[in-house]
Design an enzyme around this catalytic site. Structure first.
Site, PDB file in Angstrom:
ATOM      1  N   ASP A 256      34.097 112.496  -6.167  1.00  0.00           N
ATOM      2  CA  ASP A 256      35.176 111.804  -5.443  1.00  0.00           C
ATOM      3  C   ASP A 256      35.038 110.286  -5.497  1.00  0.00           C
ATOM      4  O   ASP A 256      35.460 109.581  -4.575  1.00  0.00           O
ATOM      5  CB  ASP A 256      35.229 112.243  -3.958  1.00  0.00           C
ATOM      6  CG  ASP A 256      35.309 113.741  -3.825  1.00  0.00           C
ATOM      7  OD1 ASP A 256      36.023 114.365  -4.622  1.00  0.00           O
ATOM      8  OD2 ASP A 256      34.631 114.292  -2.940  1.00  0.00           O
ATOM      9  N   GLU A 257      34.455 109.768  -6.561  1.00  0.00           N
ATOM     10  CA  GLU A 257      34.263 108.316  -6.670  1.00  0.00           C
ATOM     11  C   GLU A 257      35.517 107.597  -7.163  1.00  0.00           C
ATOM     12  O   GLU A 257      35.546 106.369  -7.220  1.00  0.00           O
ATOM     13  CB  GLU A 257      33.111 107.981  -7.648  1.00  0.00           C
ATOM     14  CG  GLU A 257      31.742 108.531  -7.263  1.00  0.00           C
ATOM     15  CD  GLU A 257      31.490 109.891  -7.889  1.00  0.00           C
ATOM     16  OE1 GLU A 257      32.444 110.492  -8.429  1.00  0.00           O
ATOM     17  OE2 GLU A 257      30.339 110.355  -7.833  1.00  0.00           O
TER      18      GLU A 257
ATOM     19  N   LYS B  39      36.920 108.757 -10.218  1.00  0.00           N
ATOM     20  CA  LYS B  39      36.809 108.860 -11.693  1.00  0.00           C
ATOM     21  C   LYS B  39      38.172 109.068 -12.324  1.00  0.00           C
ATOM     22  O   LYS B  39      38.457 108.531 -13.387  1.00  0.00           O
ATOM     23  CB  LYS B  39      35.911 110.040 -12.100  1.00  0.00           C
ATOM     24  CG  LYS B  39      34.464 109.874 -11.743  1.00  0.00           C
ATOM     25  CD  LYS B  39      33.671 111.101 -12.130  1.00  0.00           C
ATOM     26  CE  LYS B  39      34.079 112.341 -11.384  1.00  0.00           C
ATOM     27  NZ  LYS B  39      33.818 112.328  -9.952  1.00  0.00           N
TER      28      LYS B  39
ATOM     29  N   GLY C  62      38.736 117.676  -8.178  1.00  0.00           N
ATOM     30  CA  GLY C  62      40.067 117.250  -7.770  1.00  0.00           C
ATOM     31  C   GLY C  62      40.182 115.768  -8.074  1.00  0.00           C
ATOM     32  O   GLY C  62      39.528 114.953  -7.438  1.00  0.00           O
ATOM     33  N   HIS C  63      40.921 115.443  -9.111  1.00  0.00           N
ATOM     34  CA  HIS C  63      41.092 114.038  -9.481  1.00  0.00           C
ATOM     35  C   HIS C  63      42.478 113.574  -9.052  1.00  0.00           C
ATOM     36  O   HIS C  63      43.469 114.113  -9.520  1.00  0.00           O
ATOM     37  CB  HIS C  63      40.910 113.865 -11.001  1.00  0.00           C
ATOM     38  CG  HIS C  63      39.506 114.111 -11.443  1.00  0.00           C
ATOM     39  ND1 HIS C  63      39.146 114.321 -12.751  1.00  0.00           N
ATOM     40  CD2 HIS C  63      38.356 114.174 -10.750  1.00  0.00           C
ATOM     41  CE1 HIS C  63      37.841 114.504 -12.831  1.00  0.00           C
ATOM     42  NE2 HIS C  63      37.347 114.423 -11.621  1.00  0.00           N
TER      43      HIS C  63
ATOM     44  N   ARG D 182      24.160 135.602 -19.747  1.00  0.00           N
ATOM     45  CA  ARG D 182      24.741 136.176 -20.982  1.00  0.00           C
ATOM     46  C   ARG D 182      25.649 137.357 -20.691  1.00  0.00           C
ATOM     47  O   ARG D 182      25.695 138.325 -21.427  1.00  0.00           O
ATOM     48  CB  ARG D 182      23.617 136.554 -21.968  1.00  0.00           C
ATOM     49  CG  ARG D 182      22.860 135.331 -22.439  1.00  0.00           C
ATOM     50  CD  ARG D 182      21.472 135.606 -22.849  1.00  0.00           C
ATOM     51  NE  ARG D 182      20.672 136.090 -21.744  1.00  0.00           N
ATOM     52  CZ  ARG D 182      19.371 136.351 -21.805  1.00  0.00           C
ATOM     53  NH1 ARG D 182      18.739 136.193 -22.938  1.00  0.00           N
ATOM     54  NH2 ARG D 182      18.722 136.786 -20.755  1.00  0.00           N
TER      55      ARG D 182
ATOM     56  N   GLN E  83      32.791 115.907 -10.659  1.00  0.00           N
ATOM     57  CA  GLN E  83      31.723 115.800  -9.644  1.00  0.00           C
ATOM     58  C   GLN E  83      30.868 114.542  -9.880  1.00  0.00           C
ATOM     59  O   GLN E  83      31.378 113.584 -10.405  1.00  0.00           O
ATOM     60  CB  GLN E  83      30.866 117.075  -9.607  1.00  0.00           C
ATOM     61  CG  GLN E  83      31.615 118.302  -9.063  1.00  0.00           C
ATOM     62  CD  GLN E  83      32.336 119.088 -10.126  1.00  0.00           C
ATOM     63  OE1 GLN E  83      31.851 119.245 -11.228  1.00  0.00           O
ATOM     64  NE2 GLN E  83      33.507 119.588  -9.805  1.00  0.00           N
TER      65      GLN E  83
ATOM     66  N   ARG F 248      36.004 114.319   4.262  1.00  0.00           N
ATOM     67  CA  ARG F 248      34.755 113.904   3.600  1.00  0.00           C
ATOM     68  C   ARG F 248      33.860 113.171   4.591  1.00  0.00           C
ATOM     69  O   ARG F 248      34.358 112.428   5.437  1.00  0.00           O
ATOM     70  CB  ARG F 248      35.065 112.992   2.415  1.00  0.00           C
ATOM     71  CG  ARG F 248      35.826 113.697   1.316  1.00  0.00           C
ATOM     72  CD  ARG F 248      36.126 112.757   0.154  1.00  0.00           C
ATOM     73  NE  ARG F 248      36.929 113.436  -0.835  1.00  0.00           N
ATOM     74  CZ  ARG F 248      37.952 112.884  -1.502  1.00  0.00           C
ATOM     75  NH1 ARG F 248      38.273 111.633  -1.279  1.00  0.00           N
ATOM     76  NH2 ARG F 248      38.629 113.580  -2.383  1.00  0.00           N
TER      77      ARG F 248
ATOM     78  N   ASP G  78      39.111  97.682  -1.895  1.00  0.00           N
ATOM     79  CA  ASP G  78      40.170  97.353  -0.933  1.00  0.00           C
ATOM     80  C   ASP G  78      39.974  98.098   0.392  1.00  0.00           C
ATOM     81  O   ASP G  78      40.310  97.585   1.450  1.00  0.00           O
ATOM     82  CB  ASP G  78      41.545  97.691  -1.527  1.00  0.00           C
ATOM     83  CG  ASP G  78      41.610  99.126  -2.033  1.00  0.00           C
ATOM     84  OD1 ASP G  78      40.687  99.534  -2.768  1.00  0.00           O
ATOM     85  OD2 ASP G  78      42.561  99.849  -1.691  1.00  0.00           O
TER      86      ASP G  78
ATOM     87  N   GLY H  22      42.931  99.145  -5.511  1.00  0.00           N
ATOM     88  CA  GLY H  22      44.076  99.897  -5.012  1.00  0.00           C
ATOM     89  C   GLY H  22      44.266 101.126  -5.873  1.00  0.00           C
ATOM     90  O   GLY H  22      43.645 101.238  -6.938  1.00  0.00           O
TER      91      GLY H  22
END
Ligand code: IMP
Length: 426
Positions: free
Chosen positions: A13-14, A16, A40-41, A141, A222, A303, A331, A413
């Site tokens: 959640d950075e 990305k 989740g992006h 396997r 992640q 979070r 921001d 932003g």
């Protein structure tokens, strides 16, 4: 061979997605290499907000997108996501899925839920998407890959064998209800028909593209502290979000990734359980959560929020081999008052600068903070580093000094253009 990898330097959640979306403007191909629809992006562009889970962020720019073999694919989730993207006017017609990628099956989701319930208070806090159980089958396997799914006879054999075992576990260990072969077979054959045309030898595609000097962007999901080896084990995901995971997760040699960018938020967040040294359980934590809309894109969970932890970031730069950092959400910190940055831990009276392996040590760690005056101004319109308030510049410079990596991108932003770029990535 312009291969650029982008990975999360914290607990996911950075931001990305927005960084990849920005960098994808200059890329020819965008490739996901691990994880699944646990990711989740959130990407905001053209006044719309898109939540991506499996499809690489390059889709919004109509780039060639690849879901690599290291990703676990829930076909229903993928098809729903594609339908939603198309309803939103995104073409999404240049997507390829590795025929070696493993498929998330209903028994993976069932086991994820049953295993979490059985752990009670000690639960991992997974996203419940069946990701862990799917990777377990891959390494056991016993998994079903995309190429197996689209061969109906092969799929029937593999599904029968898998269900026999899984139903025994579901019913005998957890007292759950068995899953029906006929129902899953019919449902998944339907998905197979819809995804078969996207299945390809994507390792070859990416190799050929790199050999032809095309620009390939490897998109991690992640983050470092959720990496199964280097994260806060066992509170981790079951794959390798670190960029070194991109080589086996795409099927290329590690020497084909020639640049790595780590993405970090200007503060720290995590979802799920596990120790979090700089967590803020007070009003300030709530202020950051509300100001930053810190609720999960996949599960909607609130979070956990805390100050920036440079012990984590320095560690991520090292184990991820980051050449540079992108710092997002500067921001969000604006206007919240004085801020703190953790530069080391104090564990049992000792100063510790390297992120420990033991969860007990991390749980005992006290943050050693540096105080910062904060910046009150709205910085969302700024596009040049020199135009940032002095306090914000000092904050970034401290990150660079402590982590030993330049901060080349700064998010101010959510929109694509709200980014300060100090050095072009490709
Ligand atoms: P799983 O990946 O669903 O097995 O969940 C394992 C851990 O990783 C849990 O703590 C999840 O909250 C966390 N996790 C998985 N995906 C993400 C993500 O995209 N962002 C943040 N945390 C995640």
């Amino acid at each position: 061979m312009p291969g650029l990898a982008v990975f999360g330097a914290q607990w996911g959640d950075e931001g990305k997605g927005r960084i990849v979306d920005f960098l994808a403007q200059d890329a020819d191909i965008v490739v996901r290499y691990q994880g699944g629809n646990n990711a989740g992006h959130t990407v905001e562009t053209g006044g719309r907000v898109y939540k991506l889970h499996l499809v690489p962020s390059g889709v919004l720019l109509n780039k060639v997108c690849v879901i690599g073999n290291g990703v676990v694919v829930d076909p229903k989730s993928l098809l729903d996501e594609l339908d939603e993207l198309r309803q939103g006017g995104v073409k999404a017609d240049k997507l390829f899925i590795s025929d070696r990628a493993h498929v998330v099956m209903p028994y993976h989701r069932a086991l994820d839920a049953l295993e979490e319930a059985a752990l009670g208070a000690g639960e991992i806090g997974t996203t419940g998407r069946g990701i862990g159980p799917c990777y377990v089958d891959k390494f056991d396997r016993a998994g079903i890959r995309v190429c197996d799914l689209i061969d109906k006879d092969d799929f029937a054999k593999k599904l029968k064998a898998a269900l026999e075992k899984k139903n025994a576990i579901i019913t005998k260990i957890y007292g759950g209800a068995p899953l029906s072969f006929d129902k899953i077979y019919a449902e998944y054959c339907g998905y197979a028909e819809r995804i078969a045309h996207m299945a390809a030898d994507t390792s070859l595609m990416v190799y050929d593209a790199l050999k032809a000097d095309k620009k390939v962007l490897f998109e991690g999901a992640q983050g470092t502290l959720l990496d199964v080896d280097f994260g806060t084990y066992p509170y981790v995901t079951s794959s390798h979000p670190l960029p070194s995971g991109a080589a086996p997760g795409v099927g290329i040699g590690p020497n084909m990734i020639d640049k790595v960018i780590g993405v970090a938020k200007a503060y720290t967040t995590r979802v799920g359980k596990g120790p979090f040294v700089t967590e803020l359980l007070d009003d300030m934590g709530e202020r950051i959560r509300q100001k930053g809309h810190e609720f999960g894109a996949t599960t909607g969970r609130a979070r956990r929020c805390g100050w920036l932890d440079l012990v984590i970031l320095r560690y991520a730069v090292r184990v991820g081999g980051a050449d540079s950092l992108a710092v997002t959400r500067m921001d969000t910190l604006g206007g919240i008052g004085d801020v703190k940055v953790c530069e080391a831990y104090q564990i049992g009276g000792k100063r510790v600068e390297n992120f420990p392996a033991s969860l007990e040590d991390i749980a005992k760690a006290q943050p050693v903070y540096l105080d910062f005056p904060g910046w009150t101004d709205d910085i969302s319109h700024i596009r040049e580093f020199e135009d940032l308030p002095e306090a914000a510049r000092k904050y970034i410079e401290l990150i660079e000094i402590v982590c030993g990596a330049p901060v080349t991108m700064i998010g101010v932003g959510p929109a694509r253009e709200q980014c300060i770029v100090r050095e072009k990535a490709f």
